[in-house]
Scaffold this active site. Structure first.
Site, PDB file in Angstrom:
ATOM      1  N   ASP A 179       0.818  -1.207   0.000  1.00  0.00           N
ATOM      2  CA  ASP A 179       0.000   0.000   0.000  1.00  0.00           C
ATOM      3  C   ASP A 179       0.858   1.266   0.000  1.00  0.00           C
ATOM      4  O   ASP A 179       1.944   1.297   0.578  1.00  0.00           O
ATOM      5  CB  ASP A 179      -0.895  -0.003   1.249  1.00  0.00           C
ATOM      6  CG  ASP A 179      -1.839   1.173   1.311  1.00  0.00           C
ATOM      7  OD1 ASP A 179      -2.686   1.292   0.420  1.00  0.00           O
ATOM      8  OD2 ASP A 179      -1.711   1.979   2.253  1.00  0.00           O
ATOM      9  N   GLU A 230       0.910  -0.610  -5.133  1.00  0.00           N
ATOM     10  CA  GLU A 230      -0.057   0.467  -5.352  1.00  0.00           C
ATOM     11  C   GLU A 230       0.768   1.751  -5.441  1.00  0.00           C
ATOM     12  O   GLU A 230       1.155   2.326  -4.432  1.00  0.00           O
ATOM     13  CB  GLU A 230      -1.070   0.554  -4.209  1.00  0.00           C
ATOM     14  CG  GLU A 230      -2.179   1.543  -4.501  1.00  0.00           C
ATOM     15  CD  GLU A 230      -2.512   2.472  -3.346  1.00  0.00           C
ATOM     16  OE1 GLU A 230      -3.436   3.292  -3.491  1.00  0.00           O
ATOM     17  OE2 GLU A 230      -1.828   2.410  -2.308  1.00  0.00           O
TER      18      GLU A 230
END
Length: 721
Positions: free
Chosen positions: A399, A452
């Site tokens: 993330d 990401e």
């Protein structure tokens, strides 16, 4: 028994809970008067030494609970009278050093790749005695103790031994086991008591709002059998179903399902829908449910409301049995500042940067890991390996990579510290990500690492040895933003934004991409997917069907958030179930069926997946018909074989006799039509088959005359295929 050799200052430090070296005063000791054992047991009324078949009453040296008794060297036990309640146990201070020299060496160097089994709380048997070994990194603490129900949360009862060479404190507590709730009590370097801390390496944690760690029954966490997928994943169909485990479905009373209940429902659903992978939003222990797991404090523990850690391991096993890969979202970029967590863990900025310009994340009110510190890197890489090895998950999606790569991320001038070269790149984070990818490739071959990452940072999916970061895939955030912006535009104005749908192909093969329609697109006022689409209700769902057809046929692997597959019309909320009752409506049931058919088609046709990451697998046919908002392209399988022709019409106008080039003459099959009646469409199309004649068009040797349904996507393949 008098002990003139016992330093009064040491006694007072022990009684006050300030003694940093308890093994120098407690347990077996050699004194001028002979060997003896000392025990500090506040609240005990009497203590007896049991050894060699003898019972030796211990002398109270101090009314606070310090006892001593003479004994010959060898094994012994303590019989403790807690004012009428008698306990017999071994002495924690009768055991020697616990961690081996190799462990300490690797910890010191930041290279202990199984750190989750080295530090933390682990049930084990030492010298034939069952108990739990505790170990925690806190190099700047004056004293660290284990506290829990087993010692009335009294930090004076179980102070730990410091292994100076690694800054690690350790203690074996006999006769406790799995299920024990505990924390660490620390004094900082100045002797000030810190808030009780949860164990950073705990494998299990209490359900929020409780904040304790739990001794996990690690023997029951059996690594699942691996999911065997041979070959380069870039050549395989990858279609990911993204799930928040607490809200995919709910039990009675709106309670979240546990791992067993979720597996019973979710696994057959994902299998039946044709998704290849199941991606969970972070399941690591986190204090605030509203963070959806993206502010974790327990990087080694599963989130307690979903069930025991061994049940998650079983869920992964069941996914593998069904042929489904499991991806976990993993957050190494930042952590919350809760007092019981990592913040100022030993009274210093141990895990975080001390300077808020480096260590504070303004967007999320969180702290940023100090990736320039080898022990912190070791902690995070150990966490990644923990999930990949001990739980057998198949991939980690990392993330907020963009926030890691740049020191000035979301900061104004003067709010960030340049790197050693004066630049904005976070060199320590870049080095960490490269090391992470290399370690995973070495230790976990076949496991995937997904970024990401929302910027144009070069080489995200290039091997680290070739100068890249080493990820296997990267989310294509630019594609998602551009194409959703196009779809949100009224069709009458789409001609002016035509390039938003084509620009992604300019860089589509610069990285190995996943096309994401994730949870972030259906929350915080952004609206659910149908709500983004313009027009009346029929047009909104037709737009969405056409868009998903565009997505599944566009180069790149696929990711879709739960609920989007049936066009849930309201925003997702982590506090409630998806609106499954909507499947009784043919419009939503049809949308679900269409996504299932897209997954089947995507997996069945090599042209739609085998060259997702290779420019040889794509050719524009119609690129510039902005007036009609029509796009067409060819996808090819390996060696240019088995073509699929894709046509999208993004206006609410049916186009008859639309001429389009084809790579060969003869019959073509209409294998997908987003406007099919079974999907909730108007059933406009080409009757399932159309013949191409040998007349060149669009630079191809043959051409077709097609009916393009309003707001529709078609896929055609040669009939021979």
């Amino acid at each position: 028994m008098a002990e003139s050799a016992l330093n009064p200052e040491a006694v007072w430090a022990l009684i006050d809970g300030r003694h940093g070296d308890p093994f120098s005063i407690l347990g077996p000791q050699t004194t001028p008067s002979g060997p003896l054992v000392r025990a500090f047991l506040p609240g005990a009324s009497a203590v007896t030494l049991l050894a060699g078949g003898k019972s030796v009453p211990m002398t109270r040296l101090h009314p606070a609970g310090l006892f001593a008794g003479g004994i010959a060297p060898g094994p012994y036990r303590l019989r403790i009278d807690w004012s009428g309640t008698v306990q017999e146990t071994e002495d924690p201070y009768g055991f020697g050093p616990l961690l081996g020299e190799l462990d300490l060496h690797l910890l010191r160097e930041g290279r202990h790749q199984d750190i989750g089994r080295c530090l933390g709380a682990h049930p084990m048997v030492i010298d034939g005695i069952p108990g739990v070994r505790f170990a925690v990194w806190a190099p700047n603490a004056r004293r660290v103790s284990v506290v829990g129900d087993f010692d009335s949360w009294d930090g004076r009862r179980h102070p730990m031994r410091l292994r100076h060479e690694a800054g690690v404190w350790e203690l074996f507590i006999p006769r406790i086991g799995p299920g024990a709730v505990y924390k660490y009590e620390l004094l900082d370097a100045q002797g000030n008591a810190l808030p009780l801390k949860a164990d950073p390496m705990a494998w299990q944690a209490e359900p929020p709002p409780a904040t304790g760690s739990i001794v996990a029954d690690t023997a029951r966490i059996i690594p699942p059998r691996p999911l065997v997928v041979a070959g380069d994943p870039a050549l395989k169909p990858i279609s990911v179903y993204e799930v928040h485990p607490g809200s995919w479905a709910r039990a009675e009373g709106n309670a979240p399902l546990d791992w067993e209940e979720l597996g019973d429902k979710l696994i057959p659903y994902v299998k039946g829908m044709g998704f290849t992978h199941l991606e969970f939003l972070p399941i690591m222990a986190h204090p605030f449910g509203g963070s959806w797991g993206y502010q974790p404090l327990g990087q080694f523990a599963t989130h307690a409301p979903f069930g025991a850690p061994e049940h998650f391991s079983r869920l992964v096993e069941r996914c593998h049995e069904a042929g489904i890969g499991v991806i976990l979202d993993w957050v190494p970029a930042h952590f919350p500042s809760d007092a019981h967590g990592l913040a100022q863990f030993d009274g210093t900025a141990l895990y975080e940067h001390a300077d808020p310009r480096e260590g504070y994340h303004q967007d999320w009110n969180t702290l940023i890991y100090n990736l320039g510190r080898q022990e912190v890197r070791n902690f995070l890489i150990g966490s990644a390996l923990h999930w990949l090895e001990h739980y057998g998950v198949d991939a980690l999606r990392v993330d907020a990579v963009a926030s890691m790569l740049y020191r000035d991320y979301s900061r104004k001038q003067g709010e960030w510290v340049p790197n050693i070269h004066g630049g904005r790149e976070n060199l320590e984070a870049i080095s960490f990500l490269k090391e992470l990818s290399e370690v995973i490739a070495q230790r976990c071959p076949g496991k995937l690492l997904i970024a990401e990452e929302s910027t144009s940072f070069p080489g995200v999916t290039r091997k680290a040895r070739d100068g890249g970061l080493g990820f296997d895939f990267k989310w294509n955030m630019g594609w998602m933003n551009d194409t959703l912006r196009y779809m949100e535009t009224d069709p009458i104005y789409r001609r002016y934004d035509h390039g938003l749908m084509t620009f992604g192909l300019v860089y589509a093969f610069s990285e190995r991409f996943i096309l994401p329609i994730s949870h972030d697109e259906v929350v915080h006022g952004k609206g659910a997917m149908p709500a983004k689409m313009p027009g009346d209700e029929w047009q909104r769902y037709a737009n969405l069907r056409a868009y998903l057809g565009f997505m599944w046929t566009h180069p790149g692997k696929k990711l879709l958030f739960m609920g989007c597959e049936f066009g849930q019309p309201r925003e997702w909320s982590h506090d409630r179930s998806l609106d499954w009752h909507l499947l009784d409506d043919p419009r939503h049931g049809g949308m679900q069926r269409m996504v299932r058919d897209l997954n089947v088609l995507y997996a069945r046709l090599p042209a739609l997946h085998a060259l997702d990451c290779d420019p040889a697998g794509f050719r524009w046919v119609v690129l510039d018909d902005r007036e009609a908002s029509v796009f067409a392209w060819l996808r090819f399988g390996p060696d240019g074989t088995d073509p699929a022709l894709v046509i999208c019409n993004f206006t609410p106008v049916t186009r008859q006799g639309y001429r389009i080039g084809a790579p060969r003459g003869g019959d073509w099959l209409e294998v997908f039509n987003s406007d099919a009646g079974i999907y909730g469409g108007a059933n406009t199309g080409n009757g399932g088959r159309v013949t191409a004649w040998n007349e060149a068009s669009h630079g191809l040797e043959a051409s077709l005359s097609l009916t393009l349904p309003a707001l529709g996507t078609l896929v055609l393949t040669p009939s021979s295929h």
